[in-house]
Design a protein around this motif. Structure first.
Motif, PDB file in Angstrom:
ATOM      1  N   VAL A  44       0.884  -1.158   0.000  1.00  0.00           N
ATOM      2  CA  VAL A  44       0.000   0.000   0.000  1.00  0.00           C
ATOM      3  C   VAL A  44       0.921   1.206   0.000  1.00  0.00           C
ATOM      4  CG1 VAL A  44      -1.736   1.305   1.282  1.00  0.00           C
ATOM      5  CG2 VAL A  44      -1.791  -1.203   1.304  1.00  0.00           C
ATOM      6  N   GLY A  45       0.727   2.102  -0.982  1.00  0.00           N
ATOM      7  CA  GLY A  45       1.608   3.256  -1.070  1.00  0.00           C
ATOM      8  C   GLY A  45       0.882   4.536  -1.430  1.00  0.00           C
ATOM      9  N   GLN A  46       1.490   5.673  -1.090  1.00  0.00           N
ATOM     10  CA  GLN A  46       0.965   6.989  -1.443  1.00  0.00           C
ATOM     11  C   GLN A  46       1.530   7.373  -2.809  1.00  0.00           C
ATOM     12  OE1 GLN A  46      -1.689   7.944   1.290  1.00  0.00           O
ATOM     13  NE2 GLN A  46      -1.107   9.497  -0.147  1.00  0.00           N
ATOM     14  N   GLY A  47       0.647   7.625  -3.760  1.00  0.00           N
ATOM     15  CA  GLY A  47       1.082   8.028  -5.085  1.00  0.00           C
ATOM     16  C   GLY A  47       0.138   7.539  -6.151  1.00  0.00           C
ATOM     17  N   GLU A  48       0.354   8.039  -7.359  1.00  0.00           N
ATOM     18  CA  GLU A  48      -0.557   7.761  -8.468  1.00  0.00           C
ATOM     19  C   GLU A  48      -0.279   6.463  -9.208  1.00  0.00           C
ATOM     20  OE1 GLU A  48      -0.609  11.232 -10.932  1.00  0.00           O
ATOM     21  OE2 GLU A  48      -1.740  12.382  -9.464  1.00  0.00           O
ATOM     22  N   SER A  49       0.867   5.842  -8.979  1.00  0.00           N
ATOM     23  CA  SER A  49       1.172   4.570  -9.627  1.00  0.00           C
ATOM     24  C   SER A  49       2.194   3.817  -8.786  1.00  0.00           C
ATOM     25  CB  SER A  49       1.728   4.790 -11.039  1.00  0.00           C
ATOM     26  OG  SER A  49       3.037   5.312 -10.973  1.00  0.00           O
ATOM     27  N   ALA A  50       2.332   2.542  -9.059  1.00  0.00           N
ATOM     28  CA  ALA A  50       3.296   1.735  -8.317  1.00  0.00           C
ATOM     29  C   ALA A  50       4.714   2.233  -8.543  1.00  0.00           C
ATOM     30  CB  ALA A  50       3.176   0.277  -8.726  1.00  0.00           C
ATOM     31  N   ALA A  51       4.977   2.751  -9.730  1.00  0.00           N
ATOM     32  CA  ALA A  51       6.322   3.222 -10.069  1.00  0.00           C
ATOM     33  C   ALA A  51       6.714   4.466  -9.279  1.00  0.00           C
ATOM     34  CB  ALA A  51       6.419   3.506 -11.562  1.00  0.00           C
ATOM     35  N   THR A 108      -2.108   3.682  -3.845  1.00  0.00           N
ATOM     36  CA  THR A 108      -1.962   2.595  -4.806  1.00  0.00           C
ATOM     37  C   THR A 108      -1.726   1.276  -4.084  1.00  0.00           C
ATOM     38  OG1 THR A 108      -1.087   4.087  -6.483  1.00  0.00           O
ATOM     39  CG2 THR A 108      -0.637   1.755  -6.786  1.00  0.00           C
ATOM     40  N   LEU A 109      -2.504   0.266  -4.452  1.00  0.00           N
ATOM     41  CA  LEU A 109      -2.356  -1.092  -3.931  1.00  0.00           C
ATOM     42  C   LEU A 109      -1.688  -1.941  -4.999  1.00  0.00           C
ATOM     43  CD1 LEU A 109      -5.989  -1.680  -2.591  1.00  0.00           C
ATOM     44  CD2 LEU A 109      -4.072  -0.615  -1.395  1.00  0.00           C
ATOM     45  N   THR A 110      -0.747  -2.799  -4.599  1.00  0.00           N
ATOM     46  CA  THR A 110      -0.114  -3.711  -5.556  1.00  0.00           C
ATOM     47  C   THR A 110      -0.052  -5.119  -4.993  1.00  0.00           C
ATOM     48  OG1 THR A 110       2.169  -3.406  -4.795  1.00  0.00           O
ATOM     49  CG2 THR A 110       1.361  -1.870  -6.484  1.00  0.00           C
ATOM     50  N   ALA A 111      -0.049  -6.082  -5.892  1.00  0.00           N
ATOM     51  CA  ALA A 111       0.167  -7.492  -5.555  1.00  0.00           C
ATOM     52  C   ALA A 111       1.035  -8.072  -6.663  1.00  0.00           C
ATOM     53  CB  ALA A 111      -1.160  -8.237  -5.473  1.00  0.00           C
ATOM     54  N   ASP A 112       2.174  -8.588  -6.288  1.00  0.00           N
ATOM     55  CA  ASP A 112       3.087  -9.196  -7.261  1.00  0.00           C
ATOM     56  C   ASP A 112       3.565 -10.536  -6.738  1.00  0.00           C
ATOM     57  OD1 ASP A 112       3.561  -7.244  -9.491  1.00  0.00           O
ATOM     58  OD2 ASP A 112       4.005  -5.954  -7.769  1.00  0.00           O
ATOM     59  N   GLY A 113       3.568 -11.533  -7.606  1.00  0.00           N
ATOM     60  CA  GLY A 113       4.043 -12.858  -7.219  1.00  0.00           C
ATOM     61  C   GLY A 113       3.507 -13.927  -8.132  1.00  0.00           C
ATOM     62  N   VAL A 114       3.179 -15.074  -7.554  1.00  0.00           N
ATOM     63  CA  VAL A 114       2.647 -16.201  -8.321  1.00  0.00           C
ATOM     64  C   VAL A 114       1.437 -16.782  -7.607  1.00  0.00           C
ATOM     65  CG1 VAL A 114       4.806 -16.870  -9.450  1.00  0.00           C
ATOM     66  CG2 VAL A 114       4.255 -17.802  -7.233  1.00  0.00           C
ATOM     67  N   TRP A 115       0.496 -17.275  -8.385  1.00  0.00           N
ATOM     68  CA  TRP A 115      -0.661 -17.987  -7.853  1.00  0.00           C
ATOM     69  C   TRP A 115      -0.769 -19.296  -8.602  1.00  0.00           C
ATOM     70  CZ3 TRP A 115      -3.563 -17.952  -3.726  1.00  0.00           C
ATOM     71  CH2 TRP A 115      -4.705 -18.757  -3.709  1.00  0.00           C
ATOM     72  N   GLU A 116      -0.634 -20.394  -7.874  1.00  0.00           N
ATOM     73  CA  GLU A 116      -0.675 -21.738  -8.444  1.00  0.00           C
ATOM     74  C   GLU A 116       0.232 -21.848  -9.656  1.00  0.00           C
ATOM     75  OE1 GLU A 116      -4.816 -22.726  -8.937  1.00  0.00           O
ATOM     76  OE2 GLU A 116      -5.077 -22.956  -6.769  1.00  0.00           O
ATOM     77  N   GLY A 117       1.419 -21.263  -9.535  1.00  0.00           N
ATOM     78  CA  GLY A 117       2.434 -21.375 -10.569  1.00  0.00           C
ATOM     79  C   GLY A 117       2.345 -20.347 -11.686  1.00  0.00           C
ATOM     80  N   ARG A 118       1.328 -19.489 -11.693  1.00  0.00           N
ATOM     81  CA  ARG A 118       1.211 -18.498 -12.765  1.00  0.00           C
ATOM     82  C   ARG A 118       1.469 -17.101 -12.205  1.00  0.00           C
ATOM     83  NH1 ARG A 118      -4.019 -18.855 -11.850  1.00  0.00           N
ATOM     84  NH2 ARG A 118      -5.039 -16.872 -11.666  1.00  0.00           N
ATOM     85  N   ARG A 119       2.156 -16.290 -12.977  1.00  0.00           N
ATOM     86  CA  ARG A 119       2.576 -14.944 -12.573  1.00  0.00           C
ATOM     87  C   ARG A 119       1.372 -14.036 -12.364  1.00  0.00           C
ATOM     88  NH1 ARG A 119       4.601 -10.871 -10.923  1.00  0.00           N
ATOM     89  NH2 ARG A 119       6.025  -9.438 -11.906  1.00  0.00           N
ATOM     90  N   VAL A 120       1.406 -13.253 -11.277  1.00  0.00           N
ATOM     91  CA  VAL A 120       0.351 -12.296 -10.960  1.00  0.00           C
ATOM     92  C   VAL A 120       0.989 -10.930 -10.742  1.00  0.00           C
ATOM     93  CG1 VAL A 120      -1.403 -11.632  -9.267  1.00  0.00           C
ATOM     94  CG2 VAL A 120      -1.105 -14.038  -9.862  1.00  0.00           C
TER      95      VAL A 120
END
Length: 142
Positions: A44-51, A108-120
């Motif tokens: 969870v971050g303050q700003g208009e985009s994850a970047a 901005t909310l982000t989720a990065d990783g894998v779910w059941e072997g597929r990239r999220v």
């Protein structure tokens, strides 16, 4: 006698090939688990985009074979993801009766990783923290 020598040579070649294949798979990082990986980093971050956002909070979440990580309620967050088939966007509430101020301070909310072997990879920006808090469920409740 000659047939025995040929059979032994063939068996030795097959065994050597299987050993090389197994060693190659282990070196390539083949998982040693019966479960496909399901692990994410949530922010969870303050700003208009994850970047460009300044990350204020971040947790890890693993779901297979058991719920864990630094998420305060990993079991409920994994249950949300399971119902949403690993799609973080589907874990958010569609509406809320909460009244929020009309102040623009993007979250901005982000989720990065894998779910059941597929990239999220997921990113969603809300106009302010009140709106974000009114939409999140267990997954982003940390």
């Amino acid at each position: 006698m000659r047939r025995s020598a040929i059979k032994i040579t063939c068996v030795a070649g097959v065994v050597t090939g299987l050993l090389a294949l197994t060693a190659g798979s282990a070196a390539a990082g083949t998982p040693h688990s019966l479960y496909p990986p399901s692990a994410m980093v949530l922010t969870v971050g303050q700003g208009e985009s994850a970047a460009t956002a300044t990350v204020e909070r971040a947790v890890t979440l693993t779901c297979n074979p058991t719920a864990g990580g630094s998420h305060p309620d990993a079991e409920a967050a994994c249950a949300d993801l399971e119902r949403a088939h690993g799609q973080p966007a589907l874990t958010l509430k569609d509406d809320s009766d909460r009244v929020c101020p009309q102040i623009y301070a993007p979250v901005t909310l982000t989720a990065d990783g894998v779910w059941e072997g597929r990239r999220v990879s997921y990113e969603r920006t809300f106009p302010n923290s009140c709106v974000a808090d009114s939409r999140v469920t267990n997954l982003f409740n940390f």
